[in-house]
Design an enzyme around this catalytic site. Structure first.
Site, PDB file in Angstrom:
ATOM      1  N   SER A  54       0.843  -1.188   0.000  1.00  0.00           N
ATOM      2  CA  SER A  54       0.000   0.000   0.000  1.00  0.00           C
ATOM      3  C   SER A  54       0.884   1.246   0.000  1.00  0.00           C
ATOM      4  CB  SER A  54      -0.958  -0.054   1.196  1.00  0.00           C
ATOM      5  OG  SER A  54      -2.016   0.853   1.033  1.00  0.00           O
ATOM      6  N   HIS A  74      -7.900  -5.696   0.526  1.00  0.00           N
ATOM      7  CA  HIS A  74      -6.704  -4.861   0.577  1.00  0.00           C
ATOM      8  C   HIS A  74      -5.617  -5.454   1.468  1.00  0.00           C
ATOM      9  CE1 HIS A  74      -4.456  -1.228  -0.101  1.00  0.00           C
ATOM     10  NE2 HIS A  74      -4.371  -0.987   1.194  1.00  0.00           N
TER      11      HIS A  74
END
Length: 255
Positions: free
Chosen positions: A97, A231
């Protein structure tokens, strides 16, 4: 967790003095070095994991968190150049990320300087540079900001429900979101090392199409792997991720 000598930035969960390659892992927004501790003992013996601890969290809680990508990448690059742990080892970078963008920025700086040139860059759960856009999430009020953290996952619900813990944790997380939200990557920049990208098939923040754009951020080879998950697919897919790193981080055996 043992710490790299004289370095507030680097954590060394499983020291391997005889390792030939260092895997430097950079966590997501709001993350910390401990996120990667389970990986350290799963890697092949030739690989040693170092995990980055950003300012403003855990044992660096009293330090002011950084709020600009350039400042973070500059400081971490300088720390890499100072650490004696790398020596003559090969270096590969892994970032998830926000950490993916930080890792790319660090790789660019290392390739332009005199330090170790990364042999490979792994990016995870992050769209490529052309799909990264400004966002003002970091400006939200406490309730709205906390709701956004719940939506994305990755932060303990128990911690978010505790007002005292929120007071401790949110400044660093908000600072990370400011880094991401104000970051404008150089779309003409390229690393020369290969990039391997990973994402979850149900990740709303980093779809396979947008993650594939990392191909434009290197002049070397590129590959994309899509795994089941959202995610934070890294948690349930940890063994598969470590296997992928172990398969490609080491130099190919001579023929």
């Amino acid at each position: 967790m043992p710490t790299a000598p004289a370095s507030p930035w680097l954590r060394r969960p499983a020291p391997r003095p005889a390792a030939t390659t260092t895997v430097l892992c950079l966590p997501h927004a709001g993350g910390n070095a401990g996120f990667f501790t389970p990986w350290a003992r799963l890697l092949p013996p030739e690989l040693e994991l170092l995990a980055v601890q950003y300012p403003g969290r855990q044992d660096r809680l009293l330090e002011e968190p950084l709020v600009e990508m350039a400042a973070l990448a500059d400081a971490l690059t300088a720390e890499i150049l100072r650490t004696p742990l790398l020596g003559e080892r090969r270096l590969v970078l892994f970032g998830h990320s926000m950490g993916a963008s930080v890792a790319w920025e660090v790789a660019l700086r290392l390739e332009r300087g005199r330090g170790p040139r990364p042999r490979r860059l792994y990016v995870s759960g992050r769209p490529g540079p052309r799909h990264q856009h400004p966002a003002d999430t970091y400006r939200l009020g406490e309730r709205e900001f906390t709701d956004e953290l719940r939506r994305l996952g990755g932060t303990s619900e128990e911690l978010l429900d505790d007002p005292e813990m929120r007071e401790l944790l949110l400044p660093a997380i908000r600072a990370d979101y400011q880094i991401v939200g104000t970051y404008a990557p150089d779309l003409d920049a390229r690393v020369s090392c290969p990039i391997e990208a990973f994402t979850g098939d149900a990740d709303p923040e980093a779809t396979p199409d947008t993650v594939a754009d990392w191909a434009s951020a290197t002049s070397g080879d590129f590959s994309l792997t899509v795994l089941p998950g959202d995610h934070f697919f890294l948690w349930p897919q940890g063994e598969r991720m470590v296997a992928a790193l172990g398969a490609s981080a080491l130099p190919a055996p001579p023929r």
